[in-house]
Scaffold this active site. Structure first.
Site, PDB file in Angstrom:
ATOM      1  N   CYS A   2       1.040  -1.453   0.089  1.00  0.00           N
ATOM      2  CA  CYS A   2       0.400  -0.229  -0.496  1.00  0.00           C
ATOM      3  C   CYS A   2       1.181   1.387   0.075  1.00  0.00           C
ATOM      4  CB  CYS A   2      -1.036   0.506   1.366  1.00  0.00           C
ATOM      5  SG  CYS A   2      -2.162  -1.409   1.239  1.00  0.00           S
ATOM      6  N   ARG A  27       4.027  -0.089  -4.119  1.00  0.00           N
ATOM      7  CA  ARG A  27       3.429  -0.722  -3.314  1.00  0.00           C
ATOM      8  C   ARG A  27       2.406  -1.563  -3.352  1.00  0.00           C
ATOM      9  NH1 ARG A  27       6.868   1.851   0.426  1.00  0.00           N
ATOM     10  NH2 ARG A  27       5.357   1.303   1.819  1.00  0.00           N
ATOM     11  N   TRP A  73      -2.856  -3.010  -1.480  1.00  0.00           N
ATOM     12  CA  TRP A  73      -2.645  -4.116  -1.614  1.00  0.00           C
ATOM     13  C   TRP A  73      -3.412  -4.690  -0.727  1.00  0.00           C
ATOM     14  CZ3 TRP A  73      -0.670  -8.595   1.228  1.00  0.00           C
ATOM     15  CH2 TRP A  73      -0.101  -9.065   0.450  1.00  0.00           C
ATOM     16  N   ASN A 100      -1.179   1.915   5.181  1.00  0.00           N
ATOM     17  CA  ASN A 100      -0.746   1.059   5.130  1.00  0.00           C
ATOM     18  C   ASN A 100      -0.069   0.010   6.428  1.00  0.00           C
ATOM     19  OD1 ASN A 100       1.424  -0.512   4.108  1.00  0.00           O
ATOM     20  ND2 ASN A 100       2.993   1.630   3.921  1.00  0.00           N
ATOM     21  N   GLY A 101      -0.790  -0.835   6.045  1.00  0.00           N
ATOM     22  CA  GLY A 101      -0.058  -1.518   7.390  1.00  0.00           C
ATOM     23  C   GLY A 101      -1.470  -2.481   7.975  1.00  0.00           C
ATOM     24  N   GLU A 488      16.842 -18.713  -7.180  1.00  0.00           N
ATOM     25  CA  GLU A 488      16.701 -17.245  -7.885  1.00  0.00           C
ATOM     26  C   GLU A 488      15.443 -17.314  -9.128  1.00  0.00           C
ATOM     27  OE1 GLU A 488      15.593 -15.328  -6.477  1.00  0.00           O
ATOM     28  OE2 GLU A 488      15.891 -13.021  -8.158  1.00  0.00           O
ATOM     29  N   LYS A 492      12.498 -16.082  -9.973  1.00  0.00           N
ATOM     30  CA  LYS A 492      11.899 -15.417 -10.959  1.00  0.00           C
ATOM     31  C   LYS A 492      10.801 -15.404 -12.550  1.00  0.00           C
ATOM     32  CE  LYS A 492      13.060 -12.375  -9.293  1.00  0.00           C
ATOM     33  NZ  LYS A 492      13.805 -11.862  -8.475  1.00  0.00           N
ATOM     34  N   GLU A 495       6.886 -16.084 -10.844  1.00  0.00           N
ATOM     35  CA  GLU A 495       6.725 -14.671 -10.078  1.00  0.00           C
ATOM     36  C   GLU A 495       5.904 -13.745 -11.102  1.00  0.00           C
ATOM     37  OE1 GLU A 495       8.616 -11.987  -7.593  1.00  0.00           O
ATOM     38  OE2 GLU A 495      10.011 -12.089  -8.161  1.00  0.00           O
ATOM     39  N   HIS A 511      16.173 -38.768  -6.525  1.00  0.00           N
ATOM     40  CA  HIS A 511      15.453 -38.780  -5.491  1.00  0.00           C
ATOM     41  C   HIS A 511      13.796 -38.278  -5.469  1.00  0.00           C
ATOM     42  CE1 HIS A 511      19.512 -39.972  -3.605  1.00  0.00           C
ATOM     43  NE2 HIS A 511      19.821 -39.077  -3.959  1.00  0.00           N
ATOM     44  N   LYS A 610       5.743  -4.214  -3.677  1.00  0.00           N
ATOM     45  CA  LYS A 610       6.671  -4.616  -3.825  1.00  0.00           C
ATOM     46  C   LYS A 610       7.484  -4.710  -2.281  1.00  0.00           C
ATOM     47  CE  LYS A 610      11.071  -3.985  -6.159  1.00  0.00           C
ATOM     48  NZ  LYS A 610      11.543  -4.911  -6.665  1.00  0.00           N
TER      49      LYS A 610
HETATM   50  C1  F6R Z   1      11.410 -11.409  -5.675  1.00  0.00           C
HETATM   51  C2  F6R Z   1      11.393 -10.695  -4.106  1.00  0.00           C
HETATM   52  C3  F6R Z   1      10.843 -10.922  -2.975  1.00  0.00           C
HETATM   53  C4  F6R Z   1      11.426 -10.176  -2.280  1.00  0.00           C
HETATM   54  C5  F6R Z   1      11.120 -10.288  -0.602  1.00  0.00           C
HETATM   55  C6  F6R Z   1      12.150  -9.295   0.798  1.00  0.00           C
HETATM   56  O1  F6R Z   1      11.361 -11.140  -6.800  1.00  0.00           O
HETATM   57  O2  F6R Z   1      11.175  -9.357  -4.868  1.00  0.00           O
HETATM   58  O3  F6R Z   1      10.904 -12.238  -3.270  1.00  0.00           O
HETATM   59  O4  F6R Z   1      13.301 -10.330  -2.592  1.00  0.00           O
HETATM   60  O5  F6R Z   1       9.649 -10.080  -0.526  1.00  0.00           O
HETATM   61  O6  F6R Z   1      12.448  -8.074  -0.292  1.00  0.00           O
HETATM   62  P1  F6R Z   1      13.234  -6.986   0.777  1.00  0.00           P
HETATM   63  O7  F6R Z   1      14.660  -7.570  -0.345  1.00  0.00           O
HETATM   64  O8  F6R Z   1      12.154  -6.352   0.414  1.00  0.00           O
HETATM   65  O9  F6R Z   1      12.974  -7.693   2.065  1.00  0.00           O
END
Ligand code: F6R
Length: 615
Positions: A2, A27, A73, A100-101, A488, A492, A495, A511, A610
């Protein structure tokens, strides 16, 4: 999660609110809304994005000199107009709130307020704040005091902005556990979740601290701290001049922020390493003035993080063990905080986070401290974040704002920082000769160029992306320090393209997961020319023999040649310690291009946001 913005000025603030919301959309983007004062509170809300809100605002010719706005969000209640912010309380003189929160005790407060006759129209925890402020306002008749009283009753994390219909000449803002800053402009005063939303009006920024409540009017502000006293004590907060450039937050010639951020990696890593690139040696001071003292006592590392940042921690574990001879545990923050781990005063706890706002990471670090871990280090991309503020030692990655929801340049700059930490500890523990340190520094100097080179595989990756876009599942394989890179890559892909992707340590294949392999299951492998290459090649044979289709990112000297069902993209020759950083690039490009093929919303994938400021 948010984004909130408020503005009170000598002119119509609607354009400022809308531009700010666009900047904050990373956000959360489930719904958006605003309220302005113009002969009463005028509210516009939509389940669409900010562009949709702009259209509605234009149609309704909404204008006003003061207003608050929100991009959501969803946590409590589905994304719907009814649940979109701002939320109101009262009929004669309404209160409007954006938030926000998460308010953890919202149910108890709701029950109490229902008994007092308040009617709830949404499923949100935020509406509780609006009614609580209205309730307290009956007793103190001043909005500022009513907000101070109300926040004292709230448990959880919040950044809020509040307006009152009867007194449109002010906005009250409060923060606890979620970021909030004030912008001091020539023609108005502003409040927002981050600086990027305010650059359109001012560079003079005040970062509110936990427990702060602020009153904004068109020519100034006042701040009190309600941390120890319900009605607060006046406090002074320094005005900082933001040096965030407009280019850093503009899309420029790119189609998406994720594309921009992937291609910014050479410069992001160069900026992060700037202090060492011209130096002859790497010093503990990079991590803070106390670092040498703390590192000299450290005999174990505990890394706490989430998502991509957790993957960076997993890579670091290999480096710390191999180069610095330092034992290391890496824990998912949301798990660690609910276990009963054993604390040790000689453990250095490292929190890794792009945003520095991730609720689980912050809580895990606080928990580690409570358990008795004395020292912690924050590796973070946001200077004024909660993570940076609460750590004893800190290292700022200098990736610049990361706006695409999928983390890219934050990850590679985290890895660069963690390698610096490894070298620092290795030196202090006499595990690294001067000659070896010089070799690593030379390799780090070359890293931005090597990253540029890695980006050149894009045309080949685009061709692979076309066939991946037809698939529903994918496996990613890696071994050793490249196993977290496979994780990773899988994260990517899932998501942003919504293809189900799982990563396995290649040795684990037989396994269980080998049962999944058929012509419909593409298998991506990371094949650096390291000491595990021979083992990996055997694992690839196991896939090949079962009719699986392999997509291999191989070092130029890995000697893997293309054949039927075995596709190979060659990177440069093996880069030693830096190899995991370089092998990340083609995986990011693959996810990006598959998402483009599938036509998904690359920068704002469904259900995500984010900065994950809630549990
Ligand atoms: C994936 C991604 C998330 C963040 C996770 C932690 O692409 O961006 O998995 O890495 O939410 O976020 P931070 O690094 O801001 O603590």
């Amino acid at each position: 999660m948010c984004g909130i913005i408020g503005a009170i000025a000598n002119a119509n603030v609607v354009p400022v609110l809308l531009e700010g919301l666009l900047r904050l959309e990373y956000r959360g983007y489930d719904s958006a809304g605003l309220v302005v004062t113009n002969h009463g509170l005028q509210r516009v809300r939509t389940t669409g994005r900010v562009t949709e809100l702009s259209k509605l605002v234009a149609q309704q010719k909404t204008e006003g000199f003061a207003g608050i706005a929100h991009t959501r969000w969803a946590t409590h209640g589905e994304p719907s107009e009814r649940n979109a912010h701002p939320h109101f309380s009262g009929e004669d003189s309404r209160i409007a709130v954006v938030h926000n929160g998460i308010i953890e005790n919202h149910e108890a407060i709701r029950l109490h307020l229902r008994n007092k006759g308040f009617e709830f129209l949404s499923d949100t925890d935020t509406e509780v704040i609006a009614h609580l402020v209205a309730f307290n306002l009956r007793q103190v008749t001043d909005l500022f005091k009513a907000v101070c009283m109300s926040v004292a009753e709230l448990q959880g994390a919040y950044a809020i902005a509040v307006m009152e219909e009867a007194h449109p000449e002010r906005i009250i803002a409060a923060r606890n556990g979620a970021p909030l800053l004030i912008g001091v402009g020539k023609n108005g005063t502003y409040v927002a979740s981050d600086t990027s939303a305010l650059l359109q009006t001012t560079r003079d920024i005040i970062y509110l601290e936990e427990g702060d409540v602020a009153e904004l009017n068109s020519h100034g502000y006042r701040i009190v701290s309600c941390l120890h006293n319900q009605l607060g004590e006046a406090v002074h907060r320094t005005i900082h001049e933001s040096n965030l450039s407009n280019e850093a937050i503009e899309l420029g010639p790119y189609a998406h922020y994720m594309q921009k951020e992937i291609f910014e990696q050479p410069s992001a890593v160069a900026n992060t390493l700037e202090m060492v690139l011209n130096a002859q040696s790497i010093s503990p001071n990079l991590f803070g003035s106390e670092a040498e003292k703390i590192f000299s006592k450290t005999n174990h590392i505990l890394i706490l993080a989430c998502g991509t940042s957790y993957h960076a921690g997993l890579v670091a574990r290999y480096w710390l063990e191999t180069v610095a001879g330092m034992s290391c545990n890496v824990e998912i923050a949301s798990e660690y905080r609910y276990r009963d781990p054993i604390a040790d005063e000689n453990t250095l706890v490292i929190g890794i986070s792009q945003s520095g706002e991730t609720a689980d990471t912050l809580a895990a670090l606080s928990y580690a401290k409570k358990l008795g871990h004395q020292h912690n280090l924050a590796i973070c991309n946001v200077p004024e974040s909660a993570l940076i503020r609460q750590a004893n030692l800190r290292f700022l990655t200098r990736a610049g704002p990361e706006i695409g929801v999928a983390s890219t340049k934050a990850f590679t700059t985290q890895l660069a920082s963690l390698l610096l930490l490894t070298v620092t500890l290795a030196k202090m523990r006499h595990k690294l000769s001067l000659g070896d340190e010089q070799k690593i520094i030379a390799a780090l100097r070359h890293l931005p160029v090597a990253l540029q080179h890695a980006l050149q595989v894009e045309p080949q990756v685009k061709i692979w992306a076309k066939s991946f876009a037809q698939k529903r599942h994918a496996l990613f394989l890696g071994r050793g320090v490249h196993y977290p890179i496979a994780m990773e890559g899988a994260l990517k892909l899932k998501e942003i393209s919504y293809i189900h992707a799982e990563a396995y340590a290649a040795g684990e294949l037989k396994h269980g997961p080998l049962a999944l392999v058929d012509s419909e299951m593409p298998v991506v492998a990371i094949a650096p020319n390291d000491q595990l290459l021979g083992k990996l090649k055997s694992n690839l044979q196991e896939v090949h023999a079962r009719g699986g289709e392999l997509y291999v990112f191989a070092d130029a000297d890995s000697q893997i040649t293309q054949s039927e069902n075995l596709h190979v993209i060659r990177l440069a020759e093996h880069a030693g310690l830096l190899s995991p950083i370089l092998h990340t690039i083609p995986l990011q490009l693959l996810a990006y291009h598959v998402a483009l093929e599938k036509g998904t919303d690359v920068d704002k994938p469904r259900n995500l946001a984010k900065a994950v400021t809630v549990e």
